[in-house]
Design a protein around this motif. Structure first.
Motif, mmCIF file in Angstrom:
data_model
loop_
_atom_site.group_PDB
_atom_site.id
_atom_site.type_symbol
_atom_site.label_atom_id
_atom_site.label_comp_id
_atom_site.label_asym_id
_atom_site.label_seq_id
_atom_site.Cartn_x
_atom_site.Cartn_y
_atom_site.Cartn_z
ATOM 1 N N ALA A 24 61.673 55.350 115.127
ATOM 2 C CA ALA A 24 61.512 53.893 115.056
ATOM 3 C C ALA A 24 60.127 53.486 115.563
ATOM 4 O O ALA A 24 59.462 52.613 114.984
ATOM 5 C CB ALA A 24 62.604 53.202 115.873
ATOM 6 N N MET A 25 59.688 54.121 116.647
ATOM 7 C CA MET A 25 58.341 53.836 117.162
ATOM 8 C C MET A 25 57.273 54.177 116.131
ATOM 9 O O MET A 25 56.282 53.449 115.978
ATOM 10 C CB MET A 25 58.097 54.636 118.444
ATOM 11 C CG MET A 25 58.817 54.126 119.672
ATOM 12 S SD MET A 25 58.337 55.043 121.167
ATOM 13 C CE MET A 25 56.584 54.653 121.252
ATOM 14 N N ALA A 26 57.463 55.278 115.423
ATOM 15 C CA ALA A 26 56.482 55.683 114.421
ATOM 16 C C ALA A 26 56.369 54.659 113.297
ATOM 17 O O ALA A 26 55.270 54.343 112.829
ATOM 18 C CB ALA A 26 56.858 57.058 113.855
ATOM 19 N N TYR B 153 53.559 58.124 124.333
ATOM 20 C CA TYR B 153 54.926 57.700 124.655
ATOM 21 C C TYR B 153 55.882 58.120 123.543
ATOM 22 O O TYR B 153 57.022 58.525 123.809
ATOM 23 C CB TYR B 153 54.964 56.190 124.864
ATOM 24 C CG TYR B 153 56.281 55.687 125.402
ATOM 25 C CD1 TYR B 153 56.913 56.318 126.464
ATOM 26 C CD2 TYR B 153 56.899 54.568 124.848
ATOM 27 C CE1 TYR B 153 58.123 55.859 126.962
ATOM 28 C CE2 TYR B 153 58.108 54.093 125.341
ATOM 29 C CZ TYR B 153 58.714 54.755 126.400
ATOM 30 O OH TYR B 153 59.926 54.306 126.885
ATOM 31 N N LEU B 154 55.433 58.032 122.300
ATOM 32 C CA LEU B 154 56.247 58.490 121.174
ATOM 33 C C LEU B 154 56.564 59.973 121.327
ATOM 34 O O LEU B 154 57.710 60.408 121.120
ATOM 35 C CB LEU B 154 55.502 58.213 119.867
ATOM 36 C CG LEU B 154 56.251 58.412 118.548
ATOM 37 C CD1 LEU B 154 55.616 57.549 117.458
ATOM 38 C CD2 LEU B 154 56.230 59.865 118.082
ATOM 39 N N TYR B 155 55.543 60.752 121.700
ATOM 40 C CA TYR B 155 55.741 62.189 121.923
ATOM 41 C C TYR B 155 56.743 62.440 123.048
ATOM 42 O O TYR B 155 57.631 63.299 122.936
ATOM 43 C CB TYR B 155 54.400 62.840 122.250
ATOM 44 C CG TYR B 155 54.500 64.260 122.723
ATOM 45 C CD1 TYR B 155 54.586 65.322 121.822
ATOM 46 C CD2 TYR B 155 54.506 64.561 124.095
ATOM 47 C CE1 TYR B 155 54.684 66.637 122.262
ATOM 48 C CE2 TYR B 155 54.604 65.860 124.541
ATOM 49 C CZ TYR B 155 54.695 66.889 123.621
ATOM 50 O OH TYR B 155 54.795 68.181 124.064
ATOM 51 N N LYS C 111 59.153 60.483 124.089
ATOM 52 C CA LYS C 111 60.496 60.115 123.653
ATOM 53 C C LYS C 111 61.092 61.158 122.713
ATOM 54 O O LYS C 111 62.263 61.511 122.813
ATOM 55 C CB LYS C 111 60.461 58.745 122.966
ATOM 56 C CG LYS C 111 60.435 57.565 123.913
ATOM 57 C CD LYS C 111 61.722 57.483 124.715
ATOM 58 C CE LYS C 111 61.792 56.272 125.598
ATOM 59 N NZ LYS C 111 63.037 56.209 126.384
ATOM 60 N N GLY C 112 60.265 61.630 121.784
ATOM 61 C CA GLY C 112 60.789 62.543 120.779
ATOM 62 C C GLY C 112 60.975 63.967 121.245
ATOM 63 O O GLY C 112 61.988 64.606 120.937
ATOM 64 N N PHE C 113 60.008 64.504 122.031
ATOM 65 C CA PHE C 113 60.011 65.935 122.325
ATOM 66 C C PHE C 113 60.221 66.267 123.795
ATOM 67 O O PHE C 113 60.409 67.434 124.125
ATOM 68 C CB PHE C 113 58.697 66.556 121.843
ATOM 69 C CG PHE C 113 58.511 66.447 120.359
ATOM 70 C CD1 PHE C 113 59.138 67.331 119.501
ATOM 71 C CD2 PHE C 113 57.721 65.444 119.811
ATOM 72 C CE1 PHE C 113 58.987 67.228 118.130
ATOM 73 C CE2 PHE C 113 57.549 65.331 118.436
ATOM 74 C CZ PHE C 113 58.191 66.223 117.593
ATOM 75 N N SER C 114 60.171 65.268 124.667
ATOM 76 C CA SER C 114 60.490 65.513 126.077
ATOM 77 C C SER C 114 61.875 64.987 126.428
ATOM 78 O O SER C 114 62.634 65.633 127.146
ATOM 79 C CB SER C 114 59.443 64.865 126.991
ATOM 80 O OG SER C 114 58.166 65.436 126.772
ATOM 81 N N GLN C 115 62.205 63.799 125.914
ATOM 82 C CA GLN C 115 63.500 63.185 126.194
ATOM 83 C C GLN C 115 64.482 63.341 125.034
ATOM 84 O O GLN C 115 65.623 62.888 125.128
ATOM 85 C CB GLN C 115 63.298 61.707 126.519
ATOM 86 C CG GLN C 115 62.357 61.482 127.697
ATOM 87 C CD GLN C 115 62.039 60.020 127.917
ATOM 88 O OE1 GLN C 115 62.787 59.126 127.529
ATOM 89 N NE2 GLN C 115 60.905 59.749 128.556
ATOM 90 N N PHE C 116 64.045 63.968 123.945
ATOM 91 C CA PHE C 116 64.885 64.261 122.781
ATOM 92 C C PHE C 116 65.542 63.021 122.192
ATOM 93 O O PHE C 116 66.668 63.085 121.715
ATOM 94 C CB PHE C 116 65.946 65.313 123.133
ATOM 95 C CG PHE C 116 65.364 66.617 123.578
ATOM 96 C CD1 PHE C 116 64.761 67.465 122.671
ATOM 97 C CD2 PHE C 116 65.398 66.987 124.913
ATOM 98 C CE1 PHE C 116 64.200 68.670 123.083
ATOM 99 C CE2 PHE C 116 64.851 68.185 125.336
ATOM 100 C CZ PHE C 116 64.247 69.030 124.411
ATOM 101 N N GLU C 117 64.845 61.899 122.225
ATOM 102 C CA GLU C 117 65.325 60.684 121.573
ATOM 103 C C GLU C 117 64.565 60.528 120.252
ATOM 104 O O GLU C 117 63.738 59.648 120.088
ATOM 105 C CB GLU C 117 65.109 59.468 122.479
ATOM 106 C CG GLU C 117 65.895 59.526 123.774
ATOM 107 C CD GLU C 117 65.703 58.286 124.630
ATOM 108 O OE1 GLU C 117 65.450 57.201 124.055
ATOM 109 O OE2 GLU C 117 65.786 58.393 125.867
ATOM 110 N N MET C 118 64.870 61.422 119.317
ATOM 111 C CA MET C 118 64.113 61.461 118.078
ATOM 112 C C MET C 118 64.350 60.232 117.214
ATOM 113 O O MET C 118 63.455 59.795 116.484
ATOM 114 C CB MET C 118 64.456 62.729 117.288
ATOM 115 C CG MET C 118 63.577 62.950 116.070
ATOM 116 S SD MET C 118 61.807 63.002 116.444
ATOM 117 C CE MET C 118 61.698 64.533 117.366
#
Length: 303
Positions: free
Chosen positions: A271-273, A255-257, A259-266
């Motif tokens: 924050a998730m990390a 899910y982190l991936y 958010k960060g690399f599919s939905q560009f919500e880095m």
């Protein structure tokens, strides 16, 4: 004072030069990205435009609004608390079997360790998906041998997560090797004396094997616990990156991936990390804190 530091540098110049690559890696590849990630976790950042300060909005959304985040945490905790005990138990059982003085022991150790070498690869995850699919090897065997029409294990939300757990348990080789090394350090005289006293197998395990092997078990538990929270490849390949079916394999890292690399919500992914780091630290601290009650060292004392 200045002369003192100059003298200290001249005296230790060569060791510091050898340590320089490690320091560069620490500050450039580890601490630098960590500090940057911490800052980004308080921003709205999409990788394409400058980061905008958002305060604690990402954390508030994570805890109060994002249902998929709660699902990813649930899936990950289930995976960790089921796979880690099963994997360690299976590794210990095989290690105890191999510790019986079997012939060609090195061949058995190699064969059992191979899945660990291959288990994290994309090819093995793809193979596992094919094996547990509707027309896979497992279902073919169950039907031909017992007439059982089994479900599609990787596409059924009831079983998809457990097919990944089975893959994880199959990769028990590294823990098994460490357990086997620990078992070989236990003096055989202890078992001989216990047998003379009439102790059965269960009693010998609880009174000799477990206490003597507890430091090794503690090490394996910490390593597997940390690694399980970071599991990614198996879920990504088997679910084709979706976390499906119905988010039943939506691991935290997956899910982190997304958010960060599919939905560009880095910013949100950062924050998730950091929350994941806190979660891993929390459970690792519990293991360390409780170790004094069950980890025994060779001098007879406890940790």
């Amino acid at each position: 004072m200045r002369n003192y530091f100059i003298g200290l540098w001249k005296k230790n110049a060569v060791p510091y030069l050898f340590l320089l690559p490690w320091f560069l890696g620490l500050f450039v590849l580890t601490l630098g990205p960590m500090i940057s990630s911490l800052y980004l976790s308080f921003t709205d950042y999409d990788l394409l435009s400058p980061a905008r300060w958002a305060g604690t909005a990402n954390y508030e959304k994570m805890l109060n609004e994002d249902a998929r985040y709660a699902q990813s945490l649930k899936v990950t905790l289930t995976y960790v608390f089921v796979s880690v005990p099963l994997k360690l138990a299976f590794a210990l059982a095989v290690a105890m079997l191999l510790n019986k003085g079997l012939r060609a022991l090195h061949i058995y150790r190699t064969l059992y360790y191979i899945p660990t070498l291959l288990g994290g690869s994309v090819a093995i995850a793809v193979m596992w998906r094919q094996m547990f699919g509707a027309d896979g090897l497992l279902n073919g065997f169950l039907y031909s041998a017992f007439g059982i029409e089994a479900p599609d294990w990787v596409s059924n939300p009831k079983y998809a997560l457990y097919s990944i757990i089975a893959l994880t348990v199959w990769q028990f080789g590294s823990s098994m090797i460490i357990f086997l090394a620990g078992l070989k350090q236990i003096p055989p005289e202890l078992y001989e004396a216990a047998e003379v006293d009439g102790a059965g197998k269960a009693r010998r395990f609880l009174s000799i094997t477990f206490p003597m092997l507890s430091p090794v078990m503690f090490f394996n538990l910490v390593i597997q616990l940390i690694g399980s929270f970071q599991a990614f490849t198996q879920a990504f390949i088997i679910s084709r990156g979706t976390g499906g079916p119905i988010d039943s394999t939506l691991f935290y890292t997956l899910y982190l991936y997304q958010k960060g690399f599919s939905q560009f919500e880095m910013g949100y992914a950062s924050a998730m990390a950091w929350v994941l780091l806190i979660i891993i630290g929390f459970f690792t601290a519990i293991v360390f804190g409780t170790s004094r009650y069950w980890v025994h060292y060779g001098d007879g004392g406890r940790s």
